[in-house]
Design a protein around this motif. Structure first.
Motif, mmCIF file in Angstrom:
data_model
loop_
_atom_site.group_PDB
_atom_site.id
_atom_site.type_symbol
_atom_site.label_atom_id
_atom_site.label_comp_id
_atom_site.label_asym_id
_atom_site.label_seq_id
_atom_site.Cartn_x
_atom_site.Cartn_y
_atom_site.Cartn_z
ATOM 1 N N GLU A 36 0.837 -1.205 0.000
ATOM 2 C CA GLU A 36 0.000 0.000 0.000
ATOM 3 C C GLU A 36 0.872 1.256 0.000
ATOM 4 O O GLU A 36 0.526 2.257 -0.620
ATOM 5 C CB GLU A 36 -0.936 0.004 1.214
ATOM 6 N N GLU A 45 -6.127 4.754 -1.325
ATOM 7 C CA GLU A 45 -4.974 3.865 -1.139
ATOM 8 C C GLU A 45 -4.008 4.441 -0.103
ATOM 9 O O GLU A 45 -3.409 3.707 0.679
ATOM 10 C CB GLU A 45 -4.244 3.629 -2.470
ATOM 11 N N GLU A 88 -11.016 -2.160 -1.916
ATOM 12 C CA GLU A 88 -10.416 -2.822 -3.085
ATOM 13 C C GLU A 88 -11.507 -3.371 -3.999
ATOM 14 O O GLU A 88 -11.367 -3.380 -5.218
ATOM 15 C CB GLU A 88 -9.459 -3.946 -2.680
HETATM 16 FE FE LIG Z 1 -5.323 -0.626 -1.060
#
Ligand SMILES: [Fe+2]
Ligand SMILES: [Fe+2]
Lengths: 270, 87
Positions: free
Chosen positions: A58, A100, A175
């Motif tokens: 990430e 993210e 996601e």
């Molecule tokens: Fe992610």
């Protein structure tokens, strides 16, 4: 880049994505978790290793977004129609990046609060995707997002620590939405450009590399090791890709059928 | 008695071929030493890494990343294993 969707063809996918995160559904690393209860002593060695691994993935995402900014620039280096497409895509990209980045923050905070320690920032070489057709950037991310979603779900299933479970639940839902966007865009390419995008998509599957595979020394050994804690295999996402290919268009062609068979063959069995 | 270098390479090649056949579920006799591993039906980069990890375990060597990502055929895998053993 030739073969780009128009801004109008892309816009509905962006609208759907942005509409899917209502203010009530949004979350952040600062206030959404009971950090005081985080406890790494309830994790196995392998689970801690998996948390470190996904934190790194990430955390690597700024490099990933750079790729999008380089290939879909929002300035006068591109023709007006391309600019219009890129500007439309940017509505998505900037929110995606923010989500993210929140994942990276939540996982890093988890490591600190649970007693795992302070994660060290890894300086990575520039990330690049060697693609020349726009659909490839979305097909690659489709696989990546789905594979990540599946991994968070698998890891959550073996973890017995409520705070990490909450974090993984949030992450895997995000996601899933990212995947939905990528799937929507890939389907639009298939509908608007038909067989012209089949070969480029095939190429993505044929040359698929794990992110960081080329950039971090010995990374692949780590990736395989944590796969023993919870199943991690990007080809798990191929079933979803096949579904996208299958449902994208009523106009089935031999080339599309051949692509689906190719993806199915690349799927790891068992 | 020491085996000749050629014999050692041939032995490594044979056992690499056997591992490849096992991991990729294809008959060993369908694999030639210059078969591109990623072109084998059903192969992908993860499977190739899995089989390299297994070869590393069996030979107790740690290959360089450049070698891991640089090799594409059985002969090349055998070659880098041979190189690692010599070190
Ligand atoms: Fe992610
Ligand atoms: Fe994502």
């Amino acid at each position: 880049m030739n073969g780009l969707l128009t801004a109008a063809q892309l816009a509905p996918a962006v609208d759907t994505y942005l509409a899917a995160t209502t203010p009530e559904r949004r979350w952040d690393a600062e206030t959404s978790f009971a950090w005081a209860a985080a406890d790494a002593d309830r994790l196995t060695e392998g689970q801690r290793s998996a948390v470190e691994f996904v934190t790194l993935i990430e955390d690597h995402l700024p490099g990933y977004f750079d790729v999008y900014h380089r290939h879909f620039p929002v300035d006068d280096t591109v023709e007006p129609e391309v600019f219009a497409h890129n500007r439309e895509l940017y509505h998505f990209t900037v929110r995606w990046a923010s989500e993210e980045d929140t994942h990276a923050r939540a996982l890093a905070r988890y490591q600190r609060e649970s007693g795992m320690g302070v994660p060290t920032a890894a300086v990575l070489p520039r990330f690049e995707l060697p693609y020349d057709h726009p659909v490839q950037f979305f097909a690659y991310a489709l696989v990546q997002e789905k594979a990540t979603q599946i991994y968070y779900r698998q890891l959550r299933a073996v973890v017995d620590e409520p705070v990490l479970t909450d974090v993984l639940t949030r992450l895997s839902r995000d996601e899933a939405r990212h995947f939905t966007f990528m799937a929507d865009v890939v389907a639009r390419y298939l509908r608007h450009h038909g067989d012209a995008v089949v070969e480029p998509i095939r190429d993505v599957v044929a040359t698929f590399r794990m992110p960081l595979a080329d950039t971090l020394r010995g990374y692949w050994r780590w990736a395989l090791k944590i796969a023993d804690t919870a199943r991690y295999d990007h080809t798990d996402a191929y079933d979803s890709l096949i579904q996208v290919l299958d449902r994208a268009t009523a106009a089935r062609t031999d080339k599309l059928d051949e692509l689906m068979a190719f993806v199915a063959a690349a799927r790891t069995v068992g | 008695m020491t085996a000749s270098p050629d014999l050692i390479t041939a032995q490594i090649t044979d056992s690499v071929r056997a591992i490849v056949a096992d991991v990729l579920s294809v008959p060993a006799d369908e694999l030639s030493t210059d078969t591109d591993l990623r072109e084998v039906e059903g192969a992908d980069s993860i499977k190739v890494l899995r089989l390299i990890a297994r070869i590393e375990r069996e030979y107790d060597v740690e290959l360089e990343d450049e070698d891991v990502f640089g090799v594409s055929t059985i002969a090349e895998v055998a070659d880098v294993v041979r190189k690692a053993l010599d070190q």
